[in-house]
Design a protein around this motif. Structure first.
Motif, PDB file in Angstrom:
ATOM      1  N   ASP A   1     -38.330  29.915  20.895  1.00 39.59           N
ATOM      2  CA  ASP A   1     -37.173  29.639  20.046  1.00 39.59           C
ATOM      3  C   ASP A   1     -37.503  28.554  19.025  1.00 39.59           C
TER       4      ASP A   1
ATOM      5  N   GLU B   1     -26.236  35.183  15.989  1.00 35.52           N
ATOM      6  CA  GLU B   1     -26.870  34.785  17.245  1.00 35.52           C
ATOM      7  C   GLU B   1     -25.827  34.924  18.345  1.00 35.52           C
TER       8      GLU B   1
ATOM      9  N   VAL C   1     -29.508  28.295  17.190  1.00 39.00           N
ATOM     10  CA  VAL C   1     -30.081  28.655  15.894  1.00 39.00           C
ATOM     11  C   VAL C   1     -29.367  27.897  14.778  1.00 39.00           C
TER      12      VAL C   1
ATOM     13  N   THR D   1     -23.698  30.349  11.162  1.00 39.22           N
ATOM     14  CA  THR D   1     -23.657  31.462  12.106  1.00 39.22           C
ATOM     15  C   THR D   1     -22.216  31.939  12.214  1.00 39.22           C
TER      16      THR D   1
ATOM     17  N   TYR E   1     -30.784  37.354  14.923  1.00 39.47           N
ATOM     18  CA  TYR E   1     -31.723  36.664  15.806  1.00 39.47           C
ATOM     19  C   TYR E   1     -31.632  37.291  17.189  1.00 39.47           C
TER      20      TYR E   1
ATOM     21  N   GLU F   1     -29.859  35.852  23.502  1.00 44.53           N
ATOM     22  CA  GLU F   1     -29.218  37.129  23.205  1.00 44.53           C
ATOM     23  C   GLU F   1     -29.471  38.127  24.342  1.00 44.53           C
TER      24      GLU F   1
ATOM     25  N   ILE G   1     -36.686  38.329  14.661  1.00 36.90           N
ATOM     26  CA  ILE G   1     -35.668  38.072  13.642  1.00 36.90           C
ATOM     27  C   ILE G   1     -35.692  39.238  12.667  1.00 36.90           C
TER      28      ILE G   1
END
Length: 153
Positions: free
Chosen positions: A18, A37, A55, A63, A113, A118, A150
């Protein structure tokens, strides 16, 4: 781990995949690019990957939503955008590619992402689940390394 107040240092130690992907986003994504995300719980857990919003936090990019139950819900109770953004994230990471594409377009998402968070949130830990790999059919892979992919519109 050496004690530090540097959150990126923590991320580099605890989740190097990450860390590298987020560093890539910081260097390559336009500052106004929206990144999809995982939407998570109220607080970070331990051990990783229970880090919703990482993220956005570490890249500085917007986001959809980080944690509906705590920060957003606490400070903006009843805001219909919270539910709308949570629904968009569910559609994006859900099994239906058409619904994902529609949510990506409607939410102005430029990057999706897909990493350990996830996989944990939307695929019972399976990073190769069809709902997490479907993006390759309609998006471009711009980054893939160490368990993180990504995609870009």
């Amino acid at each position: 781990m050496v004690p530090t107040l540097d959150g990126m240092g923590y991320l580099k130690t605890m989740s190097p995949g990450d860390y590298a992907a987020i560093t890539w986003l910081r260097s390559h994504a336009p500052r106004d690019a929206v990144v999809a995300e995982a939407v998570g719980g109220d607080y970070w857990g331990f051990p990783p990957p229970d880090r919703p919003g990482q993220v956005a936090i570490f890249s500085g990019l917007p986001t959809l939503l980080e944690a509906a139950g705590s920060h957003e819900g606490l400070w903006h109770p009843g805001n219909p955008l919270i539910f709308a953004h949570q629904s968009a994230a569910t559609a994006i990471y859900g099994p239906d590619a058409s619904a994902a594409q529609a949510a990506i377009t409607a939410s102005h998402v430029r990057y999706v992402y897909v990493g350990p968070q996830e996989a944990q949130t939307y695929a019972k830990g399976n990073i190769m689940a069809p709902n997490l790999t479907k993006f390759a059919h309609f998006m471009r892979i711009v980054y893939r390394a160490n368990g993180v992919t990504i995609y870009r519109v």
